[in-house]
Design an enzyme around this catalytic site. Structure first.
Site, PDB file in Angstrom:
ATOM      1  N   GLN A 106      50.397 -88.628  51.820  1.00 41.12           N
ATOM      2  CA  GLN A 106      51.226 -88.475  52.865  1.00 41.12           C
ATOM      3  C   GLN A 106      50.625 -87.345  53.770  1.00 41.12           C
ATOM      4  O   GLN A 106      50.968 -87.539  54.780  1.00 41.12           O
ATOM      5  CB  GLN A 106      52.762 -88.162  52.202  1.00 41.12           C
ATOM      6  CG  GLN A 106      53.329 -89.681  52.046  1.00 41.12           C
ATOM      7  CD  GLN A 106      54.716 -89.230  51.649  1.00 41.12           C
ATOM      8  OE1 GLN A 106      55.323 -88.504  51.996  1.00 41.12           O
ATOM      9  NE2 GLN A 106      55.525 -90.180  50.892  1.00 41.12           N
ATOM     10  N   PRO A 140      57.136 -91.644  45.765  1.00 42.10           N
ATOM     11  CA  PRO A 140      56.674 -93.145  45.724  1.00 42.10           C
ATOM     12  C   PRO A 140      55.781 -93.285  44.580  1.00 42.10           C
ATOM     13  O   PRO A 140      54.931 -92.701  44.376  1.00 42.10           O
ATOM     14  CB  PRO A 140      56.196 -93.255  47.009  1.00 42.10           C
ATOM     15  CG  PRO A 140      56.605 -92.248  47.924  1.00 42.10           C
ATOM     16  CD  PRO A 140      56.834 -91.082  47.020  1.00 42.10           C
ATOM     17  N   TYR A 305      62.686 -95.889  52.053  1.00 44.59           N
ATOM     18  CA  TYR A 305      61.386 -94.932  51.721  1.00 44.59           C
ATOM     19  C   TYR A 305      60.472 -95.112  52.971  1.00 44.59           C
ATOM     20  O   TYR A 305      59.966 -94.162  53.622  1.00 44.59           O
ATOM     21  CB  TYR A 305      60.823 -95.211  50.512  1.00 44.59           C
ATOM     22  CG  TYR A 305      61.660 -95.094  49.332  1.00 44.59           C
ATOM     23  CD1 TYR A 305      62.402 -93.952  49.091  1.00 44.59           C
ATOM     24  CD2 TYR A 305      62.115 -96.176  48.509  1.00 44.59           C
ATOM     25  CE1 TYR A 305      63.326 -93.703  48.104  1.00 44.59           C
ATOM     26  CE2 TYR A 305      63.174 -96.112  47.452  1.00 44.59           C
ATOM     27  CZ  TYR A 305      63.730 -94.669  47.398  1.00 44.59           C
ATOM     28  OH  TYR A 305      64.461 -94.999  46.318  1.00 44.59           O
ATOM     29  N   MET A 306      60.140 -96.571  53.325  1.00 50.84           N
ATOM     30  CA  MET A 306      59.420 -96.492  54.448  1.00 50.84           C
ATOM     31  C   MET A 306      60.180 -95.901  55.795  1.00 50.84           C
ATOM     32  O   MET A 306      59.421 -95.974  56.936  1.00 50.84           O
ATOM     33  CB  MET A 306      59.030 -98.066  54.801  1.00 50.84           C
ATOM     34  CG  MET A 306      58.079 -98.397  55.624  1.00 50.84           C
ATOM     35  SD  MET A 306      56.471 -98.286  55.139  1.00 50.84           S
ATOM     36  CE  MET A 306      55.902 -97.226  56.448  1.00 50.84           C
ATOM     37  N   ASP A 308      61.397 -93.397  56.374  1.00 48.38           N
ATOM     38  CA  ASP A 308      61.251 -92.086  56.636  1.00 48.38           C
ATOM     39  C   ASP A 308      59.830 -91.615  56.736  1.00 48.38           C
ATOM     40  O   ASP A 308      58.905 -91.107  57.652  1.00 48.38           O
ATOM     41  CB  ASP A 308      61.546 -90.725  55.901  1.00 48.38           C
ATOM     42  CG  ASP A 308      61.307 -91.096  54.420  1.00 48.38           C
ATOM     43  OD1 ASP A 308      59.960 -90.485  54.169  1.00 48.38           O
ATOM     44  OD2 ASP A 308      61.886 -91.448  53.313  1.00 48.38           O
ATOM     45  N   GLN A 309      58.865 -92.607  55.931  1.00 47.02           N
ATOM     46  CA  GLN A 309      57.504 -92.571  55.903  1.00 47.02           C
ATOM     47  C   GLN A 309      56.970 -93.158  57.372  1.00 47.02           C
ATOM     48  O   GLN A 309      55.711 -92.671  57.721  1.00 47.02           O
ATOM     49  CB  GLN A 309      56.755 -93.355  54.824  1.00 47.02           C
ATOM     50  CG  GLN A 309      56.885 -92.520  53.185  1.00 47.02           C
ATOM     51  CD  GLN A 309      56.283 -93.446  52.411  1.00 47.02           C
ATOM     52  OE1 GLN A 309      55.143 -93.766  52.445  1.00 47.02           O
ATOM     53  NE2 GLN A 309      57.091 -93.734  51.327  1.00 47.02           N
ATOM     54  N   HIS A 331      66.008 -87.713  54.491  1.00 45.96           N
ATOM     55  CA  HIS A 331      64.398 -87.542  54.628  1.00 45.96           C
ATOM     56  C   HIS A 331      64.131 -87.844  56.015  1.00 45.96           C
ATOM     57  O   HIS A 331      63.200 -87.498  56.749  1.00 45.96           O
ATOM     58  CB  HIS A 331      63.928 -88.329  53.391  1.00 45.96           C
ATOM     59  CG  HIS A 331      63.572 -87.522  52.255  1.00 45.96           C
ATOM     60  ND1 HIS A 331      64.888 -87.603  51.443  1.00 45.96           N
ATOM     61  CD2 HIS A 331      62.655 -86.704  51.780  1.00 45.96           C
ATOM     62  CE1 HIS A 331      64.297 -87.104  50.355  1.00 45.96           C
ATOM     63  NE2 HIS A 331      63.111 -86.640  50.597  1.00 45.96           N
TER      64      HIS A 331
END
Length: 376
Positions: A106, A140, A305-306, A308-309, A331
């Site tokens: 990341q 993750p 999760y995606m 914030d990524q 996040h």
């Protein structure tokens, strides 16, 4: 401290490692010195962990930047990025623990995406060898990176990184080894318009064990299928493989399950769970299914999760991006805050319903060819 250094409070919002990773990646790309204090102030123990320190050292190496003390426990860093990220090389990062390889990715991945040339080049392929844990809690799983994150990056930004899991590594030994090949593009990245999810057409998955009996993987899979069916998912669209890792393919013992749903609107959403001592495998399977169903229930196009990524990529892209999501996580709020502190990207969040939102971003159109920021 330099005169143009941006100072960030590491305890803001989520106040963990994500703030650190996004800030250092953006700092590297835009050649902006930063200082971060109160690092992970709310965590126990506070300060850098070995995985954070390894990620910082890796990014400093990419651009020959200067980094102040980065030992575990450090609560304040000063980072002066170098003027150019050096591509077409191999870099290795190893925290010496079971720290997540996915979190090392990341912080480093965005830094390696952009070629200095104004036209595509086949020469700029950078190789990352990331060591540590591949399937860890509070991060993750590498299977999420392979089946959710990277497909998102390929489909929406036209990027073509490849990933190979050379060795699985489990807590507490770590020892995993992941190889990522990253081709650079001139940029800027295109904007993303993703507001219609469509219907779920398939749910796939991987239920695995290493150093444990194979029947545990089957138990996790069966529990996940039953749980999905009880929530209205047609079992005919569910395909979850079971895997017992060979001893030469894994370090330590571990188990878990990764699920991902594919839609006819080109969306992929995930749900996962890790096996831990004392937890029944049926509970692990049910937990992963429940997380996937929760991520599907809000009707958004990305999972939590995606959500914030993707923020750093929306900030770097050219033009206005719009993505439908579920409720904003802490996040995500943190990622947006950091992006707006370090770039001219502007975010707006609009509520669509009680459980769905539109994240809108006017990106900066970053390109390294001019080593500056292009207005969107």
């Amino acid at each position: 401290m330099t005169s143009n250094e941006i100072i960030l409070d590491g305890s803001v919002l989520e106040g963990g490692g994500q703030l650190l990773r996004i800030a250092v990646a953006l700092s590297t790309l835009i050649s902006q010195p930063i200082s971060i204090h109160n690092i992970r102030a709310g965590r126990r123990p506070p300060g850098l962990k070995a995985q954070h320190a390894a990620g910082l050292r890796l990014v400093a190496e990419l651009c020959q930047g200067r980094l102040s003390a980065s030992d575990p426990g450090t609560k304040e860093i000063h980072y002066q990025p170098g003027s150019e990220v050096l591509l077409s090389r191999m870099y290795t990062a190893d925290p010496g623990t079971a720290g997540a390889t996915t979190l090392l990715l990341q912080v480093s991945f965005p830094c390696l995406l952009f070629s200095p040339e104004s036209s595509p080049s086949t020469e700029h392929h950078t190789e990352l060898i990331l060591c540590g844990g591949t399937n860890a809690i509070q991060a993750p799983q590498i299977d999420y990176t392979a089946h959710v994150f990277l497909p998102f990056i390929r489909h929406h930004f036209g990027l073509a990184p490849t990933l190979q899991v050379k060795m699985r590594g489990y807590y507490p030994k770590g020892g995993g080894r992941v190889r990522i090949l990253i081709p650079a593009v001139p940029g800027p990245l295109p904007s993303v318009n993703l507001t219609h999810r469509g219907s779920v057409i398939a749910i796939r998955g991987r239920s695995y064990v290493a150093g444990l009996p194979a029947h545990l993987a089957a138990a996790m899979r069966n529990a996940a299928v039953s749980s999905l069916q009880s929530r209205g998912i047609d079992p005919r669209i569910v395909d979850i493989e079971t895997v017992k890792e060979e001893p030469h393919d894994a370090v330590g013992s571990g188990s878990g399950i990764m699920l991902w749903a594919e839609t006819d609107g080109d969306c992929i959403l995930g749900g996962s769970a890790i096996g831990v001592k004392g937890k029944k495998p049926t509970m692990v399977g049910e937990e992963a299914a429940e997380e996937l169903v929760r991520n599907l229930a809000h009707g958004g196009c990305v999972d939590e999760y995606m959500q914030d990524q993707m923020i750093i990529f929306l900030a770097l892209a050219k033009g206005r991006s719009m993505v439908k999501t579920g409720p904003l996580t802490l996040h995500t709020k943190t990622a947006i805050w950091v992006a707006e502190q370090l770039t001219r990207a502007k975010f707006e969040v609009r509520e669509e319903s009680a459980s769905s939102f539109i994240i809108q971003c006017d990106g900066i159109g970053y390109t390294r060819a001019r080593h500056t920021l292009i207005e969107s």
